[in-house]
Design a protein around this motif. Structure first.
Motif, mmCIF file in Angstrom:
data_model
loop_
_atom_site.group_PDB
_atom_site.id
_atom_site.type_symbol
_atom_site.label_atom_id
_atom_site.label_comp_id
_atom_site.label_asym_id
_atom_site.label_seq_id
_atom_site.Cartn_x
_atom_site.Cartn_y
_atom_site.Cartn_z
ATOM 1 N N ASP A 133 15.310 -12.884 -26.283
ATOM 2 C CA ASP A 133 14.235 -13.250 -27.206
ATOM 3 C C ASP A 133 14.240 -12.385 -28.469
ATOM 4 O OD1 ASP A 133 13.469 -10.936 -25.874
ATOM 5 O OD2 ASP A 133 11.352 -11.495 -25.742
ATOM 6 N N VAL A 134 15.338 -11.684 -28.722
ATOM 7 C CA VAL A 134 15.478 -10.811 -29.891
ATOM 8 C C VAL A 134 16.142 -11.594 -31.023
ATOM 9 C CG1 VAL A 134 16.592 -8.696 -30.740
ATOM 10 C CG2 VAL A 134 15.594 -8.757 -28.441
ATOM 11 N N PRO A 135 15.721 -11.406 -32.279
ATOM 12 C CA PRO A 135 16.336 -12.129 -33.396
ATOM 13 C C PRO A 135 17.854 -11.970 -33.411
ATOM 14 C CG PRO A 135 14.367 -11.003 -34.151
ATOM 15 C CD PRO A 135 14.591 -10.562 -32.734
ATOM 16 N N PRO A 136 18.591 -13.038 -33.718
ATOM 17 C CA PRO A 136 20.058 -13.012 -33.645
ATOM 18 C C PRO A 136 20.696 -11.901 -34.465
ATOM 19 C CG PRO A 136 19.287 -15.260 -33.914
ATOM 20 C CD PRO A 136 18.082 -14.383 -34.068
ATOM 21 N N GLU A 137 20.142 -11.606 -35.642
ATOM 22 C CA GLU A 137 20.748 -10.572 -36.473
ATOM 23 C C GLU A 137 20.623 -9.186 -35.831
ATOM 24 O OE1 GLU A 137 16.536 -11.258 -38.080
ATOM 25 O OE2 GLU A 137 18.194 -12.453 -37.254
ATOM 26 N N ILE A 138 19.521 -8.970 -35.102
ATOM 27 C CA ILE A 138 19.347 -7.694 -34.404
ATOM 28 C C ILE A 138 20.294 -7.609 -33.208
ATOM 29 C CG2 ILE A 138 17.705 -6.202 -33.219
ATOM 30 C CD1 ILE A 138 17.117 -6.535 -36.168
ATOM 31 N N VAL A 139 20.469 -8.732 -32.521
ATOM 32 C CA VAL A 139 21.412 -8.774 -31.403
ATOM 33 C C VAL A 139 22.824 -8.475 -31.893
ATOM 34 C CG1 VAL A 139 22.422 -10.207 -29.592
ATOM 35 C CG2 VAL A 139 19.988 -10.423 -30.128
ATOM 36 N N ALA A 140 23.192 -9.080 -33.032
ATOM 37 C CA ALA A 140 24.530 -8.865 -33.583
ATOM 38 C C ALA A 140 24.750 -7.388 -33.910
ATOM 39 C CB ALA A 140 24.732 -9.724 -34.829
ATOM 40 N N GLU A 141 23.747 -6.741 -34.488
ATOM 41 C CA GLU A 141 23.849 -5.311 -34.799
ATOM 42 C C GLU A 141 24.003 -4.490 -33.516
ATOM 43 O OE1 GLU A 141 20.560 -3.927 -37.045
ATOM 44 O OE2 GLU A 141 20.806 -5.394 -38.661
ATOM 45 N N ALA A 142 23.181 -4.802 -32.524
ATOM 46 C CA ALA A 142 23.177 -4.022 -31.289
ATOM 47 C C ALA A 142 24.494 -4.151 -30.532
ATOM 48 C CB ALA A 142 22.018 -4.451 -30.401
ATOM 49 N N THR A 143 25.033 -5.356 -30.468
ATOM 50 C CA THR A 143 26.255 -5.569 -29.700
ATOM 51 C C THR A 143 27.503 -5.116 -30.444
ATOM 52 O OG1 THR A 143 26.285 -7.879 -30.476
ATOM 53 C CG2 THR A 143 25.289 -7.446 -28.319
ATOM 54 N N ALA A 144 27.409 -4.977 -31.768
ATOM 55 C CA ALA A 144 28.554 -4.505 -32.556
ATOM 56 C C ALA A 144 28.633 -2.978 -32.574
ATOM 57 C CB ALA A 144 28.470 -5.027 -33.981
ATOM 58 N N ARG A 145 27.523 -2.328 -32.276
ATOM 59 C CA ARG A 145 27.458 -0.874 -32.345
ATOM 60 C C ARG A 145 28.184 -0.249 -31.153
ATOM 61 N NH1 ARG A 145 22.315 -0.660 -32.057
ATOM 62 N NH2 ARG A 145 22.012 -1.103 -34.258
#
Length: 228
Positions: A133-145
């Motif tokens: 339920d997290v915004p996609p752009e935040i998910v992308a940042e988190a998983t790329a880190r």
């Protein structure tokens, strides 16, 4: 003005990136330290890191998320704290290790059973379990880190307190939490803290998915505590 002390769980302090401006925008100070990763840090190192970040600040509200539930009460045992908020958190008992907590509470079984009830795969998936339920752009940042390594001794250090610290404590769970399902946490909180948890919409990461709603809840707790 209070000082919010935000203790992240497994992961890193970027978990709080959307909540910090919400709290500061309401006039509060915020401390959100990055916990150490070296294998020897453990519970003592995590606690000392938080205390160092607090410094001489007062009027503290400690918010401990997930694995941070092992550290939050230890901070409260060392400095005067106005309120402890356990957020989708692990609740330790005296002498228990974080590594043993999962089996002691039956958390993995509860997670898998909830997934089956929801019609999802019971296998763990970081995006579907944590970030659904997290915004996609935040998910992308988190998983790329690059993921932060947890201190190895964090999982093996026995929780050192003999009893819960003498500080007002609230527990806030997410009704849609897929990692620690709501029915599971209601039982754990009742059995280990003897209180009824509060609930909000959202999953395991409300600071990322619903930062304004979470800030509203924290502010309400603060007002209630001020009113006595």
């Amino acid at each position: 003005m209070a000082t919010y002390v935000l203790i992240h769980g497994a992961g890193d302090a970027s978990y709080w990136q959307r909540l910090v401006p919400e709290l500061r925008g309401r006039g509060h100070d915020v401390v959100a330290p990055e916990l150490p990763s070296d294998d020897d840090a453990g519970l003592a190192g995590y606690t000392d890191t938080v205390l160092s970040a607090i410094g001489d600040r007062t009027d503290l509200v400690v918010v401990a998320q997930s694995l941070g539930g092992f550290t939050g009460p230890l901070v409260c045992d060392r400095v005067p704290v106005r309120l402890l908020v356990m957020l989708c958190a692990m609740v330790p008992t005296p002498g228990e290790t974080a590594g043993d907590w999962w089996g002691n509470t039956g958390s993995d079984q509860a997670r898998r059973e909830q997934a089956v009830r929801d019609g999802r795969s019971p296998e763990f998936d970081v995006v579907e379990t944590f970030f659904h339920d997290v915004p996609p752009e935040i998910v992308a940042e988190a998983t790329a880190r690059e993921p932060r390594n947890e201190s190895a001794s964090m999982w093996t250090d026995p929780w050192p307190l003999q009893a819960w610290p003498d500080v007002p404590t609230r527990f806030l769970l997410g009704r849609d939490d897929r990692f620690f399902p709501a029915s599971f946490l209601r039982r754990v909180v009742r059995d280990r803290l003897g209180i009824v948890p509060d609930e909000m919409d959202g999953g395991h990461c409300p600071a990322l998915s619903r930062p304004k709603d979470l800030a509203d809840r924290l502010e309400a707790y603060l007002l209630e505590e001020s009113a006595g």
